[in-house]
Motif scaffolding. Structure first.
Motif, PDB file in Angstrom:
ATOM      1  N   TYR A   1       0.827  -1.206   0.000  1.00 26.08           N
ATOM      2  CA  TYR A   1       0.000   0.000   0.000  1.00 26.08           C
ATOM      3  C   TYR A   1       0.864   1.261   0.000  1.00 26.08           C
ATOM      4  O   TYR A   1       0.629   2.187  -0.773  1.00 26.08           O
ATOM      5  N   LYS A   2       1.866   1.291   0.847  1.00 33.14           N
ATOM      6  CA  LYS A   2       2.741   2.474   0.930  1.00 33.14           C
ATOM      7  C   LYS A   2       3.476   2.711  -0.387  1.00 33.14           C
ATOM      8  O   LYS A   2       3.608   3.860  -0.838  1.00 33.14           O
ATOM      9  N   ASP A   3       3.944   1.640  -1.024  1.00 34.42           N
ATOM     10  CA  ASP A   3       4.633   1.776  -2.310  1.00 34.42           C
ATOM     11  C   ASP A   3       3.688   2.300  -3.384  1.00 34.42           C
ATOM     12  O   ASP A   3       4.067   3.130  -4.216  1.00 34.42           O
ATOM     13  N   TRP A   4       2.438   1.814  -3.377  1.00 33.85           N
ATOM     14  CA  TRP A   4       1.473   2.290  -4.368  1.00 33.85           C
ATOM     15  C   TRP A   4       1.177   3.773  -4.166  1.00 33.85           C
ATOM     16  O   TRP A   4       1.124   4.539  -5.126  1.00 33.85           O
ATOM     17  N   LEU A   5       0.999   4.188  -2.921  1.00 30.68           N
ATOM     18  CA  LEU A   5       0.761   5.614  -2.650  1.00 30.68           C
ATOM     19  C   LEU A   5       1.901   6.466  -3.187  1.00 30.68           C
ATOM     20  O   LEU A   5       1.674   7.509  -3.812  1.00 30.68           O
ATOM     21  N   ALA A   6       3.131   6.035  -2.945  1.00 35.75           N
ATOM     22  CA  ALA A   6       4.289   6.790  -3.422  1.00 35.75           C
ATOM     23  C   ALA A   6       4.331   6.817  -4.952  1.00 35.75           C
ATOM     24  O   ALA A   6       4.662   7.850  -5.557  1.00 35.75           O
ATOM     25  N   LYS A   7       3.985   5.711  -5.587  1.00 34.54           N
ATOM     26  CA  LYS A   7       4.026   5.628  -7.043  1.00 34.54           C
ATOM     27  C   LYS A   7       3.016   6.561  -7.698  1.00 34.54           C
ATOM     28  O   LYS A   7       3.307   7.181  -8.719  1.00 34.54           O
ATOM     29  N   VAL A   8       1.808   6.661  -7.135  1.00 32.52           N
ATOM     30  CA  VAL A   8       0.764   7.482  -7.768  1.00 32.52           C
ATOM     31  C   VAL A   8       0.787   8.933  -7.310  1.00 32.52           C
ATOM     32  O   VAL A   8       0.087   9.770  -7.887  1.00 32.52           O
ATOM     33  N   GLU A   9       1.570   9.237  -6.302  1.00 26.56           N
ATOM     34  CA  GLU A   9       1.599  10.611  -5.769  1.00 26.56           C
ATOM     35  C   GLU A   9       1.800  11.665  -6.864  1.00 26.56           C
ATOM     36  O   GLU A   9       1.076  12.668  -6.875  1.00 26.56           O
ATOM     37  N   PRO A  10       2.717  11.479  -7.831  1.00 24.88           N
ATOM     38  CA  PRO A  10       2.876  12.497  -8.872  1.00 24.88           C
ATOM     39  C   PRO A  10       1.706  12.542  -9.862  1.00 24.88           C
ATOM     40  O   PRO A  10       1.598  13.482 -10.647  1.00 24.88           O
ATOM     41  N   MET A  11       0.829  11.556  -9.833  1.00 24.17           N
ATOM     42  CA  MET A  11      -0.271  11.471 -10.799  1.00 24.17           C
ATOM     43  C   MET A  11      -1.573  12.071 -10.275  1.00 24.17           C
ATOM     44  O   MET A  11      -2.506  12.259 -11.046  1.00 24.17           O
ATOM     45  N   VAL A  12      -1.668  12.325  -8.976  1.00 23.40           N
ATOM     46  CA  VAL A  12      -2.935  12.724  -8.370  1.00 23.40           C
ATOM     47  C   VAL A  12      -2.867  14.142  -7.820  1.00 23.40           C
ATOM     48  O   VAL A  12      -1.789  14.697  -7.629  1.00 23.40           O
ATOM     49  N   GLU A  13      -4.055  14.684  -7.588  1.00 21.36           N
ATOM     50  CA  GLU A  13      -4.175  16.002  -6.966  1.00 21.36           C
ATOM     51  C   GLU A  13      -4.747  15.815  -5.570  1.00 21.36           C
ATOM     52  O   GLU A  13      -5.782  15.171  -5.406  1.00 21.36           O
ATOM     53  N   GLY A  14      -4.084  16.359  -4.585  1.00 23.60           N
ATOM     54  CA  GLY A  14      -4.603  16.295  -3.222  1.00 23.60           C
ATOM     55  C   GLY A  14      -4.447  14.923  -2.593  1.00 23.60           C
ATOM     56  O   GLY A  14      -3.880  14.000  -3.167  1.00 23.60           O
ATOM     57  N   LYS A  15      -4.989  14.823  -1.410  1.00 24.57           N
ATOM     58  CA  LYS A  15      -4.924  13.586  -0.627  1.00 24.57           C
ATOM     59  C   LYS A  15      -6.143  12.721  -0.917  1.00 24.57           C
ATOM     60  O   LYS A  15      -7.191  13.225  -1.307  1.00 24.57           O
ATOM     61  N   PRO A  16      -6.026  11.418  -0.707  1.00 28.86           N
ATOM     62  CA  PRO A  16      -7.203  10.559  -0.887  1.00 28.86           C
ATOM     63  C   PRO A  16      -8.254  10.878   0.169  1.00 28.86           C
ATOM     64  O   PRO A  16      -7.939  11.294   1.277  1.00 28.86           O
ATOM     65  N   ILE A  17      -9.505  10.671  -0.210  1.00 28.15           N
ATOM     66  CA  ILE A  17     -10.623  10.830   0.725  1.00 28.15           C
ATOM     67  C   ILE A  17     -11.104   9.424   1.064  1.00 28.15           C
ATOM     68  O   ILE A  17     -11.444   8.647   0.174  1.00 28.15           O
ATOM     69  N   TYR A  18     -11.106   9.102   2.363  1.00 25.20           N
ATOM     70  CA  TYR A  18     -11.535   7.795   2.839  1.00 25.20           C
ATOM     71  C   TYR A  18     -12.869   7.944   3.552  1.00 25.20           C
ATOM     72  O   TYR A  18     -13.066   8.867   4.329  1.00 25.20           O
ATOM     73  N   ARG A  19     -13.761   6.999   3.294  1.00 29.65           N
ATOM     74  CA  ARG A  19     -15.060   7.008   3.965  1.00 29.65           C
ATOM     75  C   ARG A  19     -15.478   5.576   4.222  1.00 29.65           C
ATOM     76  O   ARG A  19     -15.580   4.774   3.294  1.00 29.65           O
ATOM     77  N   GLU A  20     -15.714   5.252   5.486  1.00 31.99           N
ATOM     78  CA  GLU A  20     -16.175   3.907   5.821  1.00 31.99           C
ATOM     79  C   GLU A  20     -17.671   3.834   5.556  1.00 31.99           C
ATOM     80  O   GLU A  20     -18.428   4.744   5.890  1.00 31.99           O
ATOM     81  N   LEU A  21     -18.088   2.733   4.936  1.00 30.41           N
ATOM     82  CA  LEU A  21     -19.487   2.562   4.552  1.00 30.41           C
ATOM     83  C   LEU A  21     -20.110   1.411   5.314  1.00 30.41           C
ATOM     84  O   LEU A  21     -19.441   0.443   5.649  1.00 30.41           O
TER      85      LEU A  21
END
Length: 183
Positions: free
Chosen positions: A76-96
């Motif tokens: 998970y941490k590696d994926w976050l680092a990999k996509v960081e340059p591709m995304v705008e802002g932080k992810p939004i998490y919501r438990e359903l």
């Protein structure tokens, strides 16, 4: 007794990175299913022609502990680092919880419960008729009645989970989550 945990995650992707993000997201999703307690992942792409660059990810975990452990993995941490340059802002998490798990909304608001219930009924009604019609002739009198009912119930759940509900939610997205404020 632990309860299944569903988490909706929204990411806004830069247009020039959309293709790479989708490719990396699909690979990450596939690999993430090997993690302990990971029960499923559904990817929601922006509607064609919408101009939106918001991607939704619906993850399911066997328990809160499994969810927390997953978010601490190197995968998970590696994926976050990999996509960081591709995304705008932080992810939004919501438990359903409940029906909301089927109906994630990129801006965090679930559709009205009556819409979720109606779409679920539209899915369940024909599936609950079609699966027994297909399986009863195959099962015949070979299984005890209770076991045959269990097989039929499993067929209904599998059909709804992996085929009918994802398709209906995708087709009904403009009605479930109108962008112009209409009900």
């Amino acid at each position: 007794m632990s309860q299944t945990i569903h988490v909706a995650i929204t990411r806004r992707v830069q247009k020039e990175h959309a293709e790479a993000f989708e490719r990396d997201l699909a690979e990450f999703a596939r690999r993430s299913l090997d993690e302990p307690g990971a029960l499923g992942v559904h990817l929601l792409r922006p509607a064609p022609g919408s101009g939106s660059m918001e991607y939704g990810i619906l993850r399911s975990f066997a328990s809160e502990a499994d969810r927390e452990a997953f978010y601490r993995t190197d995968l998970y941490k590696d994926w976050l680092a990999k996509v960081e340059p591709m995304v705008e802002g932080k992810p939004i998490y919501r438990e359903l919880g409940g029906l909301e798990a089927w109906f994630p909304h990129p801006r965090g608001a679930s559709p009205p419960r009556w819409k979720m219930a109606l779409l679920t009924w539209i899915a369940v009604w024909p599936v609950s008729m079609a699966v027994p019609a297909a399986l009863v002739p195959l099962l015949g009198e070979r299984l005890p009645r209770a076991l045959a009912a269990a097989v039929i119930a499993a067929g209904i759940v599998v059909t709804l989970t992996w085929a009918v509900m994802p398709l209906l939610v995708k087709l009904a997205a403009p009605w479930l989550n109108p962008t112009n404020g209409d009900p």
